[in-house]
Design a protein around this motif. Structure first.
Motif, PDB file in Angstrom:
ATOM      1  N   ILE A 271       8.115  -0.327 -19.591  1.00 32.62           N
ATOM      2  CA  ILE A 271       7.185   0.691 -19.338  1.00 32.62           C
ATOM      3  C   ILE A 271       6.090   0.473 -18.411  1.00 32.62           C
ATOM      4  CG2 ILE A 271       6.256   2.733 -20.031  1.00 32.62           C
ATOM      5  CD1 ILE A 271       8.900   2.549 -20.850  1.00 32.62           C
ATOM      6  N   TYR A 272       5.917   1.262 -17.142  1.00 32.64           N
ATOM      7  CA  TYR A 272       4.755   1.292 -16.493  1.00 32.64           C
ATOM      8  C   TYR A 272       4.160   2.656 -16.383  1.00 32.64           C
ATOM      9  CZ  TYR A 272       2.047   0.813 -12.320  1.00 32.64           C
ATOM     10  OH  TYR A 272       0.981   0.558 -11.299  1.00 32.64           O
ATOM     11  N   ARG A 273       3.007   2.871 -17.110  1.00 35.60           N
ATOM     12  CA  ARG A 273       2.418   4.129 -17.077  1.00 35.60           C
ATOM     13  C   ARG A 273       1.488   4.262 -16.114  1.00 35.60           C
ATOM     14  NH1 ARG A 273       0.936   5.314 -23.283  1.00 35.60           N
ATOM     15  NH2 ARG A 273      -0.685   3.971 -22.881  1.00 35.60           N
ATOM     16  N   VAL A 274       1.349   5.460 -15.470  1.00 40.00           N
ATOM     17  CA  VAL A 274       0.475   5.789 -14.698  1.00 40.00           C
ATOM     18  C   VAL A 274       0.231   7.236 -14.656  1.00 40.00           C
ATOM     19  CG1 VAL A 274      -0.094   5.927 -12.150  1.00 40.00           C
ATOM     20  CG2 VAL A 274       1.394   3.908 -13.017  1.00 40.00           C
ATOM     21  N   SER A 275      -1.380   7.563 -14.747  1.00 44.26           N
ATOM     22  CA  SER A 275      -1.756   8.875 -14.845  1.00 44.26           C
ATOM     23  C   SER A 275      -1.369   9.785 -13.841  1.00 44.26           C
ATOM     24  CB  SER A 275      -3.170   9.012 -15.280  1.00 44.26           C
ATOM     25  OG  SER A 275      -3.964   8.684 -14.317  1.00 44.26           O
ATOM     26  N   ASN A 276      -1.276  10.999 -13.838  1.00 43.63           N
ATOM     27  CA  ASN A 276      -0.887  11.758 -12.627  1.00 43.63           C
ATOM     28  C   ASN A 276      -2.063  11.993 -11.733  1.00 43.63           C
ATOM     29  OD1 ASN A 276       0.955  13.839 -11.434  1.00 43.63           O
ATOM     30  ND2 ASN A 276      -0.397  15.039 -12.007  1.00 43.63           N
ATOM     31  N   ALA A 277      -3.324  11.779 -12.575  1.00 42.56           N
ATOM     32  CA  ALA A 277      -4.736  12.035 -11.810  1.00 42.56           C
ATOM     33  C   ALA A 277      -4.673  10.843 -10.777  1.00 42.56           C
ATOM     34  CB  ALA A 277      -5.677  11.813 -12.841  1.00 42.56           C
ATOM     35  N   THR A 278      -4.396   9.465 -11.038  1.00 40.02           N
ATOM     36  CA  THR A 278      -4.126   8.664 -10.265  1.00 40.02           C
ATOM     37  C   THR A 278      -3.573   8.730  -9.134  1.00 40.02           C
ATOM     38  OG1 THR A 278      -4.644   6.931 -12.282  1.00 40.02           O
ATOM     39  CG2 THR A 278      -4.051   6.024 -10.127  1.00 40.02           C
ATOM     40  N   LEU A 279      -2.099   9.132  -9.442  1.00 38.20           N
ATOM     41  CA  LEU A 279      -1.083   9.411  -8.137  1.00 38.20           C
ATOM     42  C   LEU A 279      -1.742  10.418  -7.318  1.00 38.20           C
ATOM     43  CD1 LEU A 279       2.497   9.167  -9.663  1.00 38.20           C
ATOM     44  CD2 LEU A 279       1.185   7.478  -8.033  1.00 38.20           C
ATOM     45  N   SER A 280      -2.379  11.595  -7.634  1.00 37.30           N
ATOM     46  CA  SER A 280      -2.820  12.396  -7.128  1.00 37.30           C
ATOM     47  C   SER A 280      -3.936  12.046  -6.237  1.00 37.30           C
ATOM     48  CB  SER A 280      -3.166  13.600  -8.044  1.00 37.30           C
ATOM     49  OG  SER A 280      -2.205  14.276  -8.760  1.00 37.30           O
ATOM     50  N   GLU A 281      -5.011  11.270  -6.724  1.00 40.16           N
ATOM     51  CA  GLU A 281      -5.996  10.795  -5.795  1.00 40.16           C
ATOM     52  C   GLU A 281      -5.653   9.978  -4.715  1.00 40.16           C
ATOM     53  OE1 GLU A 281      -9.952  10.432  -4.425  1.00 40.16           O
ATOM     54  OE2 GLU A 281      -8.994  11.697  -6.094  1.00 40.16           O
ATOM     55  N   THR A 282      -4.494   9.072  -5.160  1.00 37.14           N
ATOM     56  CA  THR A 282      -3.858   8.236  -4.150  1.00 37.14           C
ATOM     57  C   THR A 282      -3.216   8.892  -2.863  1.00 37.14           C
ATOM     58  OG1 THR A 282      -3.546   6.404  -5.766  1.00 37.14           O
ATOM     59  CG2 THR A 282      -2.469   6.107  -3.809  1.00 37.14           C
ATOM     60  N   THR A 283      -2.500  10.153  -3.240  1.00 37.96           N
ATOM     61  CA  THR A 283      -1.758  10.783  -2.211  1.00 37.96           C
ATOM     62  C   THR A 283      -2.680  11.548  -1.869  1.00 37.96           C
ATOM     63  OG1 THR A 283      -1.195  12.457  -3.993  1.00 37.96           O
ATOM     64  CG2 THR A 283       0.321  10.908  -3.545  1.00 37.96           C
ATOM     65  N   ARG A 284      -3.892  12.121  -2.283  1.00 36.87           N
ATOM     66  CA  ARG A 284      -4.869  13.124  -1.664  1.00 36.87           C
ATOM     67  C   ARG A 284      -5.644  11.750  -0.532  1.00 36.87           C
ATOM     68  NH1 ARG A 284      -7.713  14.051  -5.744  1.00 36.87           N
ATOM     69  NH2 ARG A 284      -6.797  15.698  -6.401  1.00 36.87           N
TER      70      ARG A 284
END
Length: 513
Positions: A271-284
């Motif tokens: 399992i690789y667990r990533v918070s949606n906030a982290t992905l959103s900040e990266t794409t933002r």
């Protein structure tokens, strides 16, 4: 008069056109930014999925496959000629040496247990005689086999605390069955979950997240933080949704993305667990860069519009002046003004191609490239030879000089191999952990063993910065005779295993060559 002035206006149509262009540009930019945000998110899903795949195949599966192979060979060894009884009951001192030899072959195994059907057992390293050890009954342990079933697969226990060390462990075990079909006992490898989890700390994730290995019920079996072992990290409801071999799902409750890769035996999930906030900040961040690019382009359009308005008025005034004076020598010549355009970011794409097919640490091709190249050879029915190379005593190198020195050893061994193989257009792959693979096509069959020997000698004779550090490797080499791939790889792996048994630092051919 005003009406005629508007009709004769030279700049008004130009400014209206530029306003329309700027408005259309704004709409297109807004649409692209919205859609590109989703594209960025999809790209990161692929990157995170590839990281999870590589973590599962190149690390976890590599360790489990090695342990399964040695366990199967060892169970066959103890099943013949009453060797189990001789090892456990008749001559335990010699048997302890045999088990310790096995244990030294497997860095991820902390101890080995061998028991007969009556509960007599032998454990390596040796169990000291204490009051606690006197009460030990092998028949009550989760790895003890009371009734054997014929199966090619090893069995895995659920996580539990070791009776003697009280350390968390998972045991992979197999019944020892004689060629006559009689159950002789059980052979068990106790995995060192702490050291296996420590290696996960060296992994570098593409984005900030947490990676670990769980059972089907969501309980942790491997984690960089040993305090997390056996804890419920993923809910059973979420685990039930992981129905594919690999993929990703989103947990709305915790606003977290889970990237997973599942094994069949054992029933584990990487399992690789990533918070949606982290992905959103990266794409933002990526979208913001694109937005600033569009804003700069819009500003340039406005400036060009203002300049064209000024230039057109100047041209018009010069024409009027030429009409008034009759002097056409001062009339302006209409030259092409469109020389400023776009130079943007295509170089970024070329870096991704190498990252997808090469191992960052060693510079060799990675496991994905190996699978692709082998699949192409099989599809074209093109004969080839395969070598599997494994650094000798690599765990001891890590334990003695540290993981940084271990990485230097991996990189240096790979560099020696590349210097030998690349001039001959022979590819070297990092197969997993400290293991490398080399593929020889038909034109290189005659020189394959010579090239491998040159590599082995280069590594053997290399002088290392660390005192008393001596590095060698063992290898197996075989030619594909159109048998199933897994059988062929197993035969080459068997030759490698024999090279290890015969003293290491040597290259052996498969029995069919």
């Amino acid at each position: 008069m005003a009406l005629h002035t508007k009709k004769l206006s030279f700049t008004r149509p130009i400014m209206v056109s530029f306003a329309g262009i700027l408005f259309s540009f704004g709409l297109i930019a807004a649409f692209i930014m919205l859609t590109q945000r989703n594209d960025f998110l999809d790209d990161y899903h692929k990157i995170n999925g590839n990281f999870t795949h590589n973590l599962a195949v190149n690390y976890t599966e590599s360790i489990l496959r090695e342990n399964d192979y040695i366990l199967g060979r060892a169970a066959t060894f103890f099943a013949r000629n009453n060797r189990l009884d001789q090892t456990v009951v008749a001559n335990p001192e010699e048997g302890l040496q045999v088990l310790m030899h096995l244990q030294n072959l497997m860095p991820s195994v902390s101890s080995i247990s061998l028991a007969d059907t009556e509960g007599h057992y032998l454990r390596a390293p040796e169990v000291r005689l204490t009051e606690k050890s006197k009460g030990y009954d092998a028949r009550t342990r989760p790895w003890f086999v009371g009734q054997a079933e014929a199966s090619t697969f090893s069995h895995y226990t659920h996580p539990y605390l070791d009776y003697f060390t009280e350390h968390p462990t998972v045991t992979v075990y197999k019944p020892v069955i004689s060629p006559e079909g009689r159950l002789k006992g059980s052979l068990a490898f106790h995995l060192d979950l702490t050291s296996m989890g420590y290696t996960l700390r060296q992994m570098v994730a593409p984005v900030q997240g947490e990676f670990f290995v769980v059972e089907r019920d969501g309980a942790v079996v491997l984690h960089p933080d040993t305090g997390a072992l056996f804890k419920q990290y993923v809910s059973e409801a979420l685990m039930d949704k992981m129905t594919s071999g690999e993929g990703h799902i989103y947990d709305k409750k915790t606003k977290t993305w889970y990237y997973y890769y599942s094994f069949t035996n054992p029933d584990w999930f990487v399992i690789y667990r990533v918070s949606n906030a982290t992905l959103s900040e990266t794409t933002r961040h990526e979208t913001t860069i694109v937005g600033w690019g569009f804003a700069l382009a819009a500003l340039i359009i406005v400036l060009f519009g203002l300049y064209l308005r000024h230039a057109s008025r100047t041209v018009l005034m010069n024409i009027i002046n030429a009409i008034k004076t009759g002097d056409v020598s001062q009339a302006p010549r209409l030259e092409a003004m469109l020389s400023h355009t776009i130079q943007s970011n295509k170089e970024r794409e070329e870096a991704y191609v190498r990252q997808a097919t090469h191992d960052a640490l060693t510079g060799c091709k990675n496991r994905r490239a190996f699978d692709s190249d082998v699949a192409a050879l099989l599809e074209n029915h093109q004969p080839f030879m395969l070598a599997l190379v494994d650094i000798d005593n690599f765990k001891s190198i890590n334990d003695t000089w540290g993981h940084l020195s271990g990485d230097i050893v991996l990189r240096s061994v790979a560099r020696e191999g590349l210097q030998v193989m690349q001039p001959q257009n022979v590819s070297v792959y990092r197969y997993g952990g400290e293991e490398f693979a080399v593929i020889f096509t038909t034109e290189m069959f005659d020189s394959s063993l010579e090239l491998l020997e040159s590599w082995r000698l280069a590594v053997q004779n290399r002088v290392w910065r660390e005192d008393n550090l001596h590095v060698t490797f063992s290898a197996g080499l075989g030619e594909w005779h159109f048998e199933p791939l897994d059988k062929f790889v197993a035969s080459v792996d068997g030759a490698l295993y024999k090279a290890k048994q015969q003293g290491k630092n040597r290259i052996l051919l498969t029995s069919s060559d």
